[in-house]
Structures are given as structure tokens and as C-alpha cells.
Motif scaffolding. Structure first.
Motif, PDB file in Angstrom:
ATOM      1  N   THR A 253       0.812  -1.203   0.000  1.00 43.15           N
ATOM      2  CA  THR A 253       0.000   0.000   0.000  1.00 43.15           C
ATOM      3  C   THR A 253       0.856   1.268   0.000  1.00 43.15           C
ATOM      4  OG1 THR A 253      -1.904  -1.024   1.033  1.00 43.15           O
ATOM      5  CG2 THR A 253      -1.703   1.343   1.291  1.00 43.15           C
TER       6      THR A 253
ATOM      7  N   TYR B 292      -4.108   1.698  -4.003  1.00 49.82           N
ATOM      8  CA  TYR B 292      -4.915   2.323  -2.946  1.00 49.82           C
ATOM      9  C   TYR B 292      -4.593   3.807  -2.760  1.00 49.82           C
ATOM     10  CZ  TYR B 292      -6.977   2.884   1.753  1.00 49.82           C
ATOM     11  OH  TYR B 292      -7.706   3.297   2.831  1.00 49.82           O
ATOM     12  N   ARG B 293      -3.320   4.170  -2.821  1.00 46.04           N
ATOM     13  CA  ARG B 293      -2.926   5.561  -2.559  1.00 46.04           C
ATOM     14  C   ARG B 293      -2.835   6.404  -3.823  1.00 46.04           C
ATOM     15  NH1 ARG B 293       1.531   7.419   0.221  1.00 46.04           N
ATOM     16  NH2 ARG B 293       2.902   5.965  -0.827  1.00 46.04           N
ATOM     17  N   ILE B 294      -3.197   5.829  -4.955  1.00 50.67           N
ATOM     18  CA  ILE B 294      -3.123   6.592  -6.204  1.00 50.67           C
ATOM     19  C   ILE B 294      -4.419   7.386  -6.380  1.00 50.67           C
ATOM     20  CG2 ILE B 294      -2.966   6.406  -8.721  1.00 50.67           C
ATOM     21  CD1 ILE B 294      -0.363   5.716  -7.297  1.00 50.67           C
TER      22      ILE B 294
END
Lengths: 344, 165
Positions: B71, B96-98
Motif C-alpha cells: 500500500t 490504494y494511494r493513487i
């Protein structure tokens, strides 16, 4: 003078060091763009190629020097995102060629490992360092500037990820760690008994992925129609206590087993107030020197990279002049895993 | 060459697992059909078992490193070995963090997706629907309404439908 460059993941950072004194340590997310009169509209995460020149100039300005005063460079070469490392290492190569100065390759995790010694020069080897962030949760035994061993890592999620993802499930914002920390201050850490994964295992491994299922189960069982706002502090305090308990107990056990004279916490999660407080109390009971570096040395930053580089140069390491190959994985760290840590 | 008549989607199988270990085993069994170049898109909410399934796939390919969540690191890379003894790389990507399209180029996403010598495993694939090659396996993880430990895993394959001339 040494200029250090860090660009392994989200942050672009450049630091200037004189010996091991940090003259400047600029981290892209902390650069306020108004200072630049709108030159940089936004320093986004991982926009290394756009920010690196500005961050270098800001670091040189703050240190009050020009590139002509710089005698060596340092650069993070592993581990990290390929695209991010590519920008930092090639930028360092370019500077190395242009100014005809050597460049020391530095492992990012080693930067975190020794950040306690950058913060506090009275800290003595051997030390146990807990590197705890969104991406890492690992315990290290650190014998000297050239010798350390990994004692254990997370099998799945890092502690910072557990904070962020459970915060999301609770409907809090991002990043979740600081929000949980703030709410937890008004809550009762014993209100809910969340599991402490692997607490009693003899290994120094961690596992935090089960926290998501625990929190989901708790919410479905107790608050199927949504969490009442007045319950959030107790939930956050209890959740935080579960994570902090595991981190503190494993670190203290490692420090005792390996007869460490110091304990260091490094990485973004080391800013968590409960972790700092509980670790400080536990270390004091064992009479072990505890160091929690300031935020600018705990987050991803170039000062810690420059510090490791200076120690390598002092030890007589010949810098791999102009040959900076980056590695996505850190094979060096993997080898140390099987190294011989002197367990007492 | 055969004429291409667009894409089809074929549901291959549905599994129910009762523990993290069973989810890892399901990944291990699924991996037997994979080859270098394949893309696997993984869908499912937080804690649904995507990373555990990937652990199983990596086990099948004899990956020695600890397979942990990407992640925060966004992309992990592992060295594996195929059943014929050939080396294969596994890219474990987590979107997830894009948050924006420009970030795909910053992380080198299309270079990664088009690497012919690697198996590509993409978590939170819903963030990149048109950036992921159409020819892929899709794996969806669903929670069970009554039992917190149960996961329903469905596997399908999307590919170019070819019609024999």
C-alpha cells in the motif's frame, strides 16, 4: 560540505551537512509554495522530477552555500519505487559529473536505522531500532555504523497502514495516524479489547492485517448503523493501545535479549504520542537510553541519508564514483537477515 | 491471423475460504495456470484478503522474500521461479494511494503492465480500469454477511475472443 538526496517514495528531500551537522534539510511536502511566488503551483507526492531542482536550491540557500562548496554527494539507491529512485539517482549522477565530486550510495532503511544517532550523539551502540511507518515495521539490532541485523518485520501490513486503514473504516480522514492519535487522547484505551497480534510469539515478527477484520467485526457487532461520534475517542484509544502495546513490548524484549544500551524509534509512526510515551516509560524502567528523533529526521528525509554517508566516508569507504545503480528491493538488508547478531 | 471480435468474460470458478490460510492456499492453487506476462486484477474492500491471495501466488513461484502489503510502497517486486525452472518476476502493485491519472506515469505503471517477463498483480484495480490490459484475470473478494472469517473469491478471465476462420 555534503549534499544528500532522498527520493525513494513520496517525498523529495535534499539536505546539506557539514560533517555530521545538518545545515539544512528540505522535505518537499513541507516546502510552502507561496515562498516561491507561484513558481511551483503544487509540489505533489512523487512529482520528483518537477520538485528536485527547487528542493536542492532551497537546501543550498538555507545552508548559505553554493554547489562550489560541496565536496561529496549522497543519494538513496534502495529500496523504493523504481521511477522515484531513478529521478534521485540520475540527478545525483548529473551533479557528480558536473562538479566532479564523489557520490555515496545509501540504503534508505539504513538512514532510518541511524537517525537516532543523528538526533542524539550521546546514544551508544549497541541499540535496538524500531523502524515504523506506513510502509515498514521492522526491528533491528544495530552494533555499529557498519554492522546491523534485522530481527523481524511485519508479515503483512505495516503499523502505519493499520492506523490509516482502520481510520478509513471509522470514517476518519487521511492520513489516519494523526487523527486516531488526536481522538485517542480523550478516550479510554481499555474500553475495547482489540487483539494484540503475535504479542506472545517468541519471534520479532509483526502482523497487523488482522486489525482491519477486528475493527470491522467490532463495528458490525456493536454499531451496525454507524459509530456514534461520542464513541470515537474510546475506539481510537483502544485501537491505538493494541498497536502500541505490540510495538513497545517487542522492542523492549529485543533490547533486553540483545543487551542494548539504547532504543530508537524511527519512521512516520514514531510521531505517535502514545508510542513515544509508552516506549519512554518502558525504556526508563529497564534503564535503557531512549531516543525518538524529531519529525524532520523521522519522516523520509535527506538529512539521515547524508548522516549515513558521512559515517561511510569517515570509515574510509570508497564512494562508488558515478556508478549509482538503484535497486527496487534491498538485497543488502535481506543478507543481513541471516547475519550473526550477538544474542546474549 | 484470426479476426478479433471484441472481448469476452468467462467466469472460471468461485471459491469460499474460511481463514487467511485458506485464502493463501486458494492463491497458490490459482497460480498454477499463470505464465510470465499475465495480468491479474484484484478487487475487494479493506481486509478482504487480496494480499493473502497474492502471498499464495508468490508461494507457488517460490518467492523467498516476505510478501507484505505494498500500500505505501505502491509497487513491490519479487524474484520467483516457474515450474520449468525459469526465473519469473512478480510485480505486486497496490493502487490504494493513487489519486490522480498523472500518478500512473510517475510510478511507471504502463511500463510495469507491459513487462513481458513478469506476472503483474494489481490490488485496488478499480482505480485503473482503462490502464490495465484488457487481457487479464479478474479476481473479486467478497466478505460474508454472517461470518467475519469467510471470503467468497470469484475468478474470471477477460481476453480477446477469437473465432476460428
Amino acid at each position: 560540505m555534503l549534499v544528500a538526496i532522498e527520493s525513494s517514495c513520496d517525498e523529495t528531500s535534499v539536505a546539506v551537512l557539514n560533517g555530521t551537522d545538518v545545515l539544512s534539510n528540505i522535505i518537499s511536502s513541507q516546502l510552502i509554495h507561496s515562498k516561491w511566488g507561484g513558481v511551483i503551483p503544487e509540489l505533489a507526492s512523487r512529482a520528483h522530477i518537477e520538485s528536485i531542482t527547487h528542493v536542492l536550491n532551497a537546501a543550498l540557500d538555507e545552508a548559505g552555500i553554493g554547489m562550489g562548496n560541496v565536496h561529496a554527494l549522497a543519494c538513496t539507491t534502495a529500496p523504493g519505487l523504481a521511477g522515484a529512485l531513478l529521478v534521485g539517482t540520475n540527478f545525483a549522477k548529473g551533479l557528480s559529473l558536473k562538479y566532479n565530486i564523489p557520490c555515496v550510495p545509501v540504503n534508505h532503511i539504513e538512514g532510518h536505522l541511524y537517525s537516532g544517532f543523528l538526533e542524539d550523539d550521546t546514544l551508544q551502540f549497541p541499540a535496538v531500532t524500531l523502524v515504523v511507518s506506513g510502509g515498514h515495521t521492522s526491528l533491528f539490532f544495530v552494533e555499529s555504523y557498519s554492522s546491523y541485523a534485522i530481527l523481524g518485520s511485519t508479515r503483512d501490513d505495516a503499523a502505519g497502514e493499520a492506523f490509516d486503514k482502520t481510520a478509513k473504516m471509522l470514517g476518519l480522514g487521511y492520513p489516519g495516524g494523526p487523527l486516531i492519535d488526536a481522538l485517542a487522547r480523550q478516550g479510554n484505551p481499555s474500553a475495547i479489547e482489540f487483539p494484540r497480534p503475535l504479542l506472545h510469539s517468541q519471534s520479532f515478527e509483526f502482523s497487523f492485517s488482522g486489525m482491519k477484520t477486528s475493527v470491522r467485526h467490532y463495528l458490525q457487532t456493536h454499531h451496525p448503523d454507524g459509530v456514534p461520534h461520542n464513541m470515537l475517542p474510546d475506539i481510537c484509544a483502544s485501537l491505538q493501545a493494541a498497536i502500541v502495546d505490540v510495538l513497545v513490548q517487542k522492542t523492549i524484549r529485543a533490547a533486553t535479549e540483545y543487551a542494548a544500551s539504547g532504543i530508537v524509534i524511527a519512521g512516520g509512526v514514531s510521531a505517535n504520542s502514545a508510542l513515544r510515551q509508552e516506549m519512554a516509560i518502558a525504556a526508563r524502567k529497564k534503564n535503557i537510553h531512549f531516543v525518538a528523533p524529531r519529525a524532520s529526521y523521522s519522516l523520509d528525509n535527506a538529512a539521515m541519508i547524508g548522516f549515513v554517508a558521512q559515517k561511510k566516508l569517515q570509515a574510509g569507504d570508497s564512494p562508488s564514483f558515478r556508478r549509482l545503480d538503484f535497486e527496487v528491493n534491498s538485497k543488502a538488508l535481506r543478507m543481513h537477515k541471516h547475519g550473526s547478531a550477538a544474542r546474549t | 491471423m484470426f479476426p478479433t471480435l471484441g472481448y469476452n468474460s468467462l467466469d472460471l470458478e468461485v471459491h469460499t475460504t474460511h481463514s487467511e490460510d485458506e485464502t493463501i492456499l486458494a492463491g497458490r492453487k490459482f497460480a498454477a495456470r499463470l505464465h510470465a506476462g499475465d495480468v491479474i486484477a484484484l478487487y475487494g474492500t479493506l481486509g478482504a484478503g487480496k494480499t493473502e491471495f497474492v502471498k499464495g501466488i508468490c508461494e507457488y513461484f517460490h518467492v523467498e522474500d516476505v510478501v507484505s502489503s505494498p500500500t505505501f510502497t505502491i509497487m513491490n517486486q519479487y524474484d520467483g521461479m516457474q515450474s520449468n525452472g525459469d526465473d519469473v518476476k512478480l510485480y505486486h502493485v497496490d493502487l490504494y494511494r493513487i489519486n490522480s491519472k498523472r500518478e500512473f506515469s510517475e510510478i511507471g505503471f504502463s511500463e510495469c503492465m507491459n513487462a513481458p517477463d513478469a506476472i503483474k498483480l494489481v490490488e485496488w484495480a478499480e482505480k485503473a480500469n482503462d490502464e490495465i490490459p484488457a487481457n487479464r484475470y479478474t479476481i473479486s473478494f467478497d466478505l460474508d454477511n454472517s461470518d467475519e472469517n469467510i471470503r467468497h473469491i470469484s475468478i474470471s478471465h477477460q481476453g480477446e475472443q477469437v473465432l476460428a476462420a
